[in-house]
Motif scaffolding. Structure first.
Motif, PDB file in Angstrom:
ATOM      1  N   VAL A 137     -21.909  28.093  50.471  1.00 14.28           N
ATOM      2  CA  VAL A 137     -20.630  28.163  49.755  1.00 14.28           C
ATOM      3  C   VAL A 137     -20.241  29.627  49.617  1.00 14.28           C
ATOM      4  CG1 VAL A 137     -21.029  26.001  48.478  1.00 14.28           C
ATOM      5  CG2 VAL A 137     -21.791  28.175  47.494  1.00 14.28           C
ATOM      6  N   ALA A 138     -19.005  29.880  49.175  1.00 16.85           N
ATOM      7  CA  ALA A 138     -18.503  31.249  49.062  1.00 16.85           C
ATOM      8  C   ALA A 138     -19.325  32.087  48.077  1.00 16.85           C
ATOM      9  CB  ALA A 138     -17.032  31.240  48.646  1.00 16.85           C
ATOM     10  N   GLU A 139     -19.819  31.469  47.016  1.00 15.07           N
ATOM     11  CA  GLU A 139     -20.598  32.198  46.008  1.00 15.07           C
ATOM     12  C   GLU A 139     -21.946  31.489  45.791  1.00 15.07           C
ATOM     13  OE1 GLU A 139     -17.630  34.205  42.959  1.00 15.07           O
ATOM     14  OE2 GLU A 139     -17.211  32.039  43.115  1.00 15.07           O
ATOM     15  N   PRO A 140     -22.874  31.669  46.720  1.00 18.54           N
ATOM     16  CA  PRO A 140     -24.137  30.912  46.645  1.00 18.54           C
ATOM     17  C   PRO A 140     -24.976  31.233  45.409  1.00 18.54           C
ATOM     18  CG  PRO A 140     -24.227  32.603  48.354  1.00 18.54           C
ATOM     19  CD  PRO A 140     -22.818  32.550  47.881  1.00 18.54           C
ATOM     20  N   TYR A 141     -25.009  32.484  44.990  1.00 20.17           N
ATOM     21  CA  TYR A 141     -25.825  32.824  43.815  1.00 20.17           C
ATOM     22  C   TYR A 141     -25.236  32.228  42.545  1.00 20.17           C
ATOM     23  CZ  TYR A 141     -28.521  35.841  46.832  1.00 20.17           C
ATOM     24  OH  TYR A 141     -29.326  36.302  47.838  1.00 20.17           O
ATOM     25  N   LYS A 142     -23.931  32.108  42.502  1.00 15.90           N
ATOM     26  CA  LYS A 142     -23.282  31.467  41.354  1.00 15.90           C
ATOM     27  C   LYS A 142     -23.678  29.991  41.302  1.00 15.90           C
ATOM     28  CE  LYS A 142     -18.819  31.681  39.151  1.00 15.90           C
ATOM     29  NZ  LYS A 142     -17.439  32.126  39.314  1.00 15.90           N
ATOM     30  N   ALA A 143     -23.681  29.337  42.469  1.00 14.93           N
ATOM     31  CA  ALA A 143     -24.070  27.926  42.530  1.00 14.93           C
ATOM     32  C   ALA A 143     -25.533  27.751  42.132  1.00 14.93           C
ATOM     33  CB  ALA A 143     -23.821  27.382  43.939  1.00 14.93           C
ATOM     34  N   LEU A 144     -26.403  28.630  42.613  1.00 21.73           N
ATOM     35  CA  LEU A 144     -27.822  28.548  42.249  1.00 21.73           C
ATOM     36  C   LEU A 144     -28.014  28.754  40.751  1.00 21.73           C
ATOM     37  CD1 LEU A 144     -29.477  30.516  45.200  1.00 21.73           C
ATOM     38  CD2 LEU A 144     -29.656  28.062  44.748  1.00 21.73           C
TER      39      LEU A 144
ATOM     40  N   THR B 214     -25.927  32.581  34.255  1.00 21.47           N
ATOM     41  CA  THR B 214     -24.820  33.144  35.009  1.00 21.47           C
ATOM     42  C   THR B 214     -25.321  33.763  36.313  1.00 21.47           C
ATOM     43  OG1 THR B 214     -24.979  35.361  34.060  1.00 21.47           O
ATOM     44  CG2 THR B 214     -23.623  33.739  32.853  1.00 21.47           C
ATOM     45  N   GLU B 215     -24.404  33.979  37.217  1.00 23.33           N
ATOM     46  CA  GLU B 215     -24.741  34.633  38.477  1.00 23.33           C
ATOM     47  C   GLU B 215     -25.320  36.019  38.209  1.00 23.33           C
ATOM     48  OE1 GLU B 215     -22.544  35.604  42.701  1.00 23.33           O
ATOM     49  OE2 GLU B 215     -21.341  35.662  40.877  1.00 23.33           O
ATOM     50  N   GLU B 216     -24.727  36.760  37.276  1.00 25.27           N
ATOM     51  CA  GLU B 216     -25.215  38.107  36.951  1.00 25.27           C
ATOM     52  C   GLU B 216     -26.643  38.060  36.408  1.00 25.27           C
ATOM     53  OE1 GLU B 216     -24.049  42.010  34.247  1.00 25.27           O
ATOM     54  OE2 GLU B 216     -22.694  40.292  34.268  1.00 25.27           O
ATOM     55  N   GLU B 217     -26.925  37.089  35.543  1.00 20.52           N
ATOM     56  CA  GLU B 217     -28.294  36.954  35.019  1.00 20.52           C
ATOM     57  C   GLU B 217     -29.285  36.655  36.142  1.00 20.52           C
ATOM     58  OE1 GLU B 217     -27.836  35.160  30.528  1.00 20.52           O
ATOM     59  OE2 GLU B 217     -27.165  33.891  32.200  1.00 20.52           O
ATOM     60  N   LEU B 218     -28.888  35.779  37.062  1.00 20.86           N
ATOM     61  CA  LEU B 218     -29.763  35.438  38.182  1.00 20.86           C
ATOM     62  C   LEU B 218     -30.044  36.677  39.033  1.00 20.86           C
ATOM     63  CD1 LEU B 218     -31.283  33.422  39.984  1.00 20.86           C
ATOM     64  CD2 LEU B 218     -29.119  33.000  41.165  1.00 20.86           C
ATOM     65  N   LEU B 219     -29.004  37.394  39.410  1.00 20.07           N
ATOM     66  CA  LEU B 219     -29.183  38.583  40.253  1.00 20.07           C
ATOM     67  C   LEU B 219     -30.007  39.649  39.545  1.00 20.07           C
ATOM     68  CD1 LEU B 219     -25.645  38.736  41.874  1.00 20.07           C
ATOM     69  CD2 LEU B 219     -27.785  37.998  42.943  1.00 20.07           C
ATOM     70  N   ASP B 220     -29.805  39.811  38.245  1.00 17.56           N
ATOM     71  CA  ASP B 220     -30.611  40.773  37.476  1.00 17.56           C
ATOM     72  C   ASP B 220     -32.087  40.378  37.477  1.00 17.56           C
ATOM     73  OD1 ASP B 220     -28.359  42.277  36.879  1.00 17.56           O
ATOM     74  OD2 ASP B 220     -28.157  41.515  34.827  1.00 17.56           O
ATOM     75  N   ARG B 221     -32.375  39.084  37.271  1.00 18.62           N
ATOM     76  CA  ARG B 221     -33.773  38.640  37.253  1.00 18.62           C
ATOM     77  C   ARG B 221     -34.412  38.789  38.629  1.00 18.62           C
ATOM     78  NH1 ARG B 221     -36.560  39.838  33.942  1.00 18.62           N
ATOM     79  NH2 ARG B 221     -38.199  38.597  34.890  1.00 18.62           N
TER      80      ARG B 221
END
Length: 161
Positions: free
Chosen positions: A25-32, A39-46
């Protein structure tokens, strides 16, 4: 003695997500992130913290080469002067048909120290790619070991309990 490293339940959930299918999808980390309620930001930070703490080393795609039409695959092993291995490996790894490139120690009965996995639509194409790699690197001495049967196409899975 092995050092015990703590990993939180949230980080285990993240590892489980990352070792599964990646959403197309266009925003895969947001979906994950939505799958585990962050949130996507929390996921990327972790993910960044897990990498910094060396709890995860890499993330990468697994090419199911047969499903995309590559019917010829060859492990091409190279005899590279030890002082040139890093430079030659970098150059070879840049080729779009090389999925793996790594060095190994030589043994008394095996002089090859650089390994590349080449994918093609035919053996002739694999040979052409190996010729390209040889010309670009200046390394001619090689042995080509063609895939006869694929035994395993899964990666290690963690926190599956």
């Amino acid at each position: 003695m092995t050092e015990h490293i703590e990993i939180s339940e949230m980080d285990k959930q993240i590892v489980r997500l990352l070792q599964g299918e990646f959403p197309l999808v266009a925003e895969p980390y947001k979906a994950l992130a939505a799958e585990i309620g962050i949130t996507e930001e929390e996921l990327l930070d972790r993910i960044a913290v897990l990498r910094e703490e060396k709890k995860i080393r890499k993330m990468g795609a697994v090419l199911r080469h047969r499903e995309v039409g590559f019917t010829a695959n060859v492990l091409c092993v190279w005899d590279v002067p030890d002082a040139q291995v890093d430079e030659v490996a970098r150059r070879m790894a840049e080729h779009p048909r090389v999925s793996h490139c790594y060095d190994r120690n030589r043994t008394p009965d095996w002089r090859y120290n650089l390994y590349t996995m080449i994918h093609g639509f035919s053996r002739a194409e694999c040979e052409d790619i190996a010729d390209e790699l040889a010309a670009a690197s200046g390394i001619a001495e090689r042995c080509m070991l063609y895939t006869k049967k694929e035994w395993k196409k899964t990666s290690m899975r963690y926190f599956t309990e």
